[in-house]
Each structure stands twice: as structure tokens, then as C-alpha cells.
Design an enzyme around this catalytic site. Structure first.
Site, PDB file in Angstrom:
ATOM      1  N   ASP A   1      -9.234  -3.950  -4.446  1.00 12.13           N
ATOM      2  CA  ASP A   1      -8.950  -4.588  -2.940  1.00 12.13           C
ATOM      3  C   ASP A   1      -9.564  -3.960  -1.968  1.00 12.13           C
ATOM      4  O   ASP A   1      -9.810  -4.627  -0.901  1.00 12.13           O
ATOM      5  CB  ASP A   1      -7.649  -4.902  -2.658  1.00 12.13           C
ATOM      6  CG  ASP A   1      -6.523  -3.577  -2.220  1.00 12.13           C
ATOM      7  OD1 ASP A   1      -6.778  -2.446  -3.124  1.00 12.13           O
ATOM      8  OD2 ASP A   1      -6.175  -3.390  -1.135  1.00 12.13           O
TER       9      ASP A   1
ATOM     10  N   ASP B   1      -2.440   0.356  -5.800  1.00 12.34           N
ATOM     11  CA  ASP B   1      -1.831  -0.147  -4.529  1.00 12.34           C
ATOM     12  C   ASP B   1      -2.282  -1.527  -3.805  1.00 12.34           C
ATOM     13  O   ASP B   1      -3.489  -1.579  -3.913  1.00 12.34           O
ATOM     14  CB  ASP B   1      -1.708   0.897  -3.520  1.00 12.34           C
ATOM     15  CG  ASP B   1      -0.989   2.236  -4.096  1.00 12.34           C
ATOM     16  OD1 ASP B   1      -0.326   2.660  -2.983  1.00 12.34           O
ATOM     17  OD2 ASP B   1      -1.218   2.760  -5.187  1.00 12.34           O
TER      18      ASP B   1
ATOM     19  N   ARG C   1      -3.294  11.712   5.543  1.00 11.81           N
ATOM     20  CA  ARG C   1      -2.186  10.937   5.675  1.00 11.81           C
ATOM     21  C   ARG C   1      -0.961  11.643   4.628  1.00 11.81           C
ATOM     22  O   ARG C   1       0.083  11.784   5.216  1.00 11.81           O
ATOM     23  CB  ARG C   1      -2.456   9.790   4.724  1.00 11.81           C
ATOM     24  CG  ARG C   1      -2.802   8.793   5.642  1.00 11.81           C
ATOM     25  CD  ARG C   1      -3.285   7.350   4.834  1.00 11.81           C
ATOM     26  NE  ARG C   1      -4.431   7.439   3.913  1.00 11.81           N
ATOM     27  CZ  ARG C   1      -4.732   6.824   3.038  1.00 11.81           C
ATOM     28  NH1 ARG C   1      -3.956   5.910   2.630  1.00 11.81           N
ATOM     29  NH2 ARG C   1      -5.641   7.192   1.950  1.00 11.81           N
TER      30      ARG C   1
ATOM     31  N   ASN D   1     -12.244   1.743  -1.400  1.00 13.09           N
ATOM     32  CA  ASN D   1     -12.148   2.747  -2.682  1.00 13.09           C
ATOM     33  C   ASN D   1     -12.481   2.456  -3.882  1.00 13.09           C
ATOM     34  O   ASN D   1     -12.518   3.214  -4.883  1.00 13.09           O
ATOM     35  CB  ASN D   1     -10.800   3.624  -2.537  1.00 13.09           C
ATOM     36  CG  ASN D   1     -10.874   5.056  -3.182  1.00 13.09           C
ATOM     37  OD1 ASN D   1     -11.781   5.657  -2.979  1.00 13.09           O
ATOM     38  ND2 ASN D   1      -9.633   5.083  -3.602  1.00 13.09           N
TER      39      ASN D   1
ATOM     40  N   SER E   1      -5.668   4.761  -9.469  1.00 11.97           N
ATOM     41  CA  SER E   1      -5.016   5.067  -8.052  1.00 11.97           C
ATOM     42  C   SER E   1      -5.307   5.973  -7.099  1.00 11.97           C
ATOM     43  O   SER E   1      -5.203   7.166  -7.591  1.00 11.97           O
ATOM     44  CB  SER E   1      -3.514   4.823  -8.402  1.00 11.97           C
ATOM     45  OG  SER E   1      -2.883   4.724  -7.075  1.00 11.97           O
TER      46      SER E   1
ATOM     47  N   LYS F   1     -12.885   6.941  -9.370  1.00 12.18           N
ATOM     48  CA  LYS F   1     -12.433   5.732 -10.183  1.00 12.18           C
ATOM     49  C   LYS F   1     -13.546   5.354 -11.258  1.00 12.18           C
ATOM     50  O   LYS F   1     -13.228   4.727 -12.198  1.00 12.18           O
ATOM     51  CB  LYS F   1     -11.988   4.685  -9.369  1.00 12.18           C
ATOM     52  CG  LYS F   1     -10.739   4.836  -8.595  1.00 12.18           C
ATOM     53  CD  LYS F   1     -10.396   3.930  -7.647  1.00 12.18           C
ATOM     54  CE  LYS F   1      -8.999   3.927  -7.063  1.00 12.18           C
ATOM     55  NZ  LYS F   1      -8.396   2.821  -6.252  1.00 12.18           N
TER      56      LYS F   1
ATOM     57  N   ASP G   1      -7.174  -1.237  -9.888  1.00 14.35           N
ATOM     58  CA  ASP G   1      -6.780  -0.328  -8.856  1.00 14.35           C
ATOM     59  C   ASP G   1      -5.162  -0.754  -8.952  1.00 14.35           C
ATOM     60  O   ASP G   1      -4.491  -1.837  -9.225  1.00 14.35           O
ATOM     61  CB  ASP G   1      -7.120  -0.952  -7.460  1.00 14.35           C
ATOM     62  CG  ASP G   1      -6.341  -0.356  -6.285  1.00 14.35           C
ATOM     63  OD1 ASP G   1      -6.201   0.965  -6.266  1.00 14.35           O
ATOM     64  OD2 ASP G   1      -6.306  -1.120  -5.348  1.00 14.35           O
TER      65      ASP G   1
END
Length: 235
Positions: A191, A37, A80, A194, A123, A168, A35
Site C-alpha cells: 500500500d 501494516d 519513529r 516501501n 513488514s 522486501k 505487506d
């Protein structure tokens, strides 16, 4: 090469698997998928864009909810990105200057490459940002979301398909297949919520400084911000 972590390293890694000896081996071709971010990098790129747009705190709150699995990722991303409508595209390039690669990432990538492994990145962030700096880290391949840009400004929309948890996991399996790598020889690191599907799909799923929900699904967890510790999980 079998790696035996010292006591200090063992204290930094929590292994939830009953048989760590079944973890991927450096003696065979393998695949690592990260991942981006808050994993490969320290920041959440969309939160940085939110700060520039003047909606930082509100946007970061939604990001947190999505990371904890308390809000559907697709819904949260569209919401967002809509908050960034009208932002000049130059700001997207500007945030690249404020990105910090996580400690140990370069060592992890270079070591795996030396053993003939492939390294990919997935990502929920944006291709326009990753295309600028991932090549410098020698990442072999990556996927990310694509912001719609109209007249040099963000339209507030994301171009489909959205890189969500299912996407992903699919990227991981596709890269493994295309490179003739056994899925048991794959490692996924993330983390947040997702990342759950790819963490469960990989031969070894690692929760890195992760939210509680992801930790409960991973075979191992690392709570120290040093990605090179992942090497100590490999046989």
C-alpha cells in the site's frame, strides 16, 4: 481454474496491464507476498505503539510521509522508533490485541494454499508483534524489523538490517528461488512507497488501498478493503 470476475468485481479492480492473461496462474505453483501494516492488517503497528507512548499524532505524521514516499524509510523508521524509547516491552505484546486482520485475508491465504501456493509476509513493522499472530493465519514465512530491548524496555533503536523496499524485494526473490517458483508466478501486494520494489519485481504487483505513488507502479489496484479480490486477478 480460470476465474472470470462478474461485473461487480470488475468495478472494484483496476487493471493497468495490457494483457491480464499473463498474470500468475493457479494451475502452477506460486508465491504471494503481502505487506503487513495497512494491508494484511488494518492498522499501522508503530502508530499504535506511538499512541501508548503518548506521541501518536507526531509519529503517525511521519508514518504518512514515509508511506507517500516523501521521507526516506530508513530515516523515518529510526526517527519513529527513537520516539518509543523507554516504552515497556509489555506494550509491544499489548498491541497484538488491537490488531484486526483485513477482510478477505483468510480466504485469500486458504485458497492459495489449496492450490499449492506459498504465502509470505514482509513488514516494515516489528518481528516481536508478527511472531505472535502470523502463525495463526498460516503464513509460511515472514520478515520484519527487530526492536532492540534493554532491561525489558525499548531502547529506541532498531537492530539492523532494516526491512526497507530493497529488502522486501530481495525477500520475495529469495523465497521464490528457495521454493523453485518462477518469479512470473509471484504476486506482491502493498500500500505504500516501501512496497514499490517488490511490486515491480513480482509477476503481478497489486496496489491495495494504496497511496498514489504505489498505484502508479502497480499492474493492478484494488480500492476496496477485501483481499480476496486478488483471487480474481489470477488465471
Amino acid at each position: 481454474m480460470t476465474k472470470v470476475p462478474d461485473l461487480k468485481t470488475q468495478d472494484l479492480i483496476n487493471t493497468h496491464s495490457n494483457n491480464p492473461s499473463n498474470n500468475p496462474s493457479l494451475k502452477k505453483p506460486g508465491l504471494l507476498v503481502l505487506d503487513v501494516d495497512a494491508t494484511l492488517i488494518e492498522e499501522e503497528v508503530i502508530d499504535l505503539l506511538g499512541d501508548i507512548a503518548g506521541v501518536g499524532s507526531d509519529l503517525a505524521y511521519i508514518t504518512s510521509k514515509a508511506m507517500q514516499g516523501k521521507m526516506d524509510f530508513n530515516t523515518s523508521l529510526k526517527l519513529r522508533v527513537s520516539m518509543l524509547k523507554g516504552l515497556d516491552y509489555s506494550c509491544v505484546k499489548q498491541v497484538v490485541q488491537n490488531i484486526h486482520v483485513t477482510n478477505g485475508a483468510k480466504k485469500l491465504i486458504s485458497t492459495l494454499h489449496s492450490f499449492g501456493w506459498k504465502v509470505g509476509a514482509v513488514s516494515g513493522g516489528f518481528k516481536q508483534v508478527l511472531d505472535d499472530f502470523l502463525p495463526k493465519l498460516n503464513i509460511d514465512f515472514w520478515v520484519a524489523n527487530n526492536l532492540e530491548v534493554v532491561d525489558s524496555r525499548l531502547s529506541g533503536k532498531v537492530i539492523e538490517p532494516i526491512v526497507n523496499r530493497q529488502y522486501k524485494a530481495k525477500a520475495l526473490t529469495n523465497w521464490a528461488r528457495k521454493n523453485n517458483i518462477d518469479i512470473a508466478q509471484s504476486v506482491a501486494i502493498g500500500d505504500g512507497a516501501n512496497d514499490i520494489d517488490m511490486i515491480k519485481t513480482a509477476g503481478l504487483g497489486v496496489a491495495f488501498c494504496a497511496k498514489k505513488l504505489l498505484k502508479s507502479q502497480a499492474k493492478a489496484s484494488i480500492d476496496t478493503r477485501d483481499l480476496s479480490l486478488v483471487l480474481d486477478l489470477l488465471n
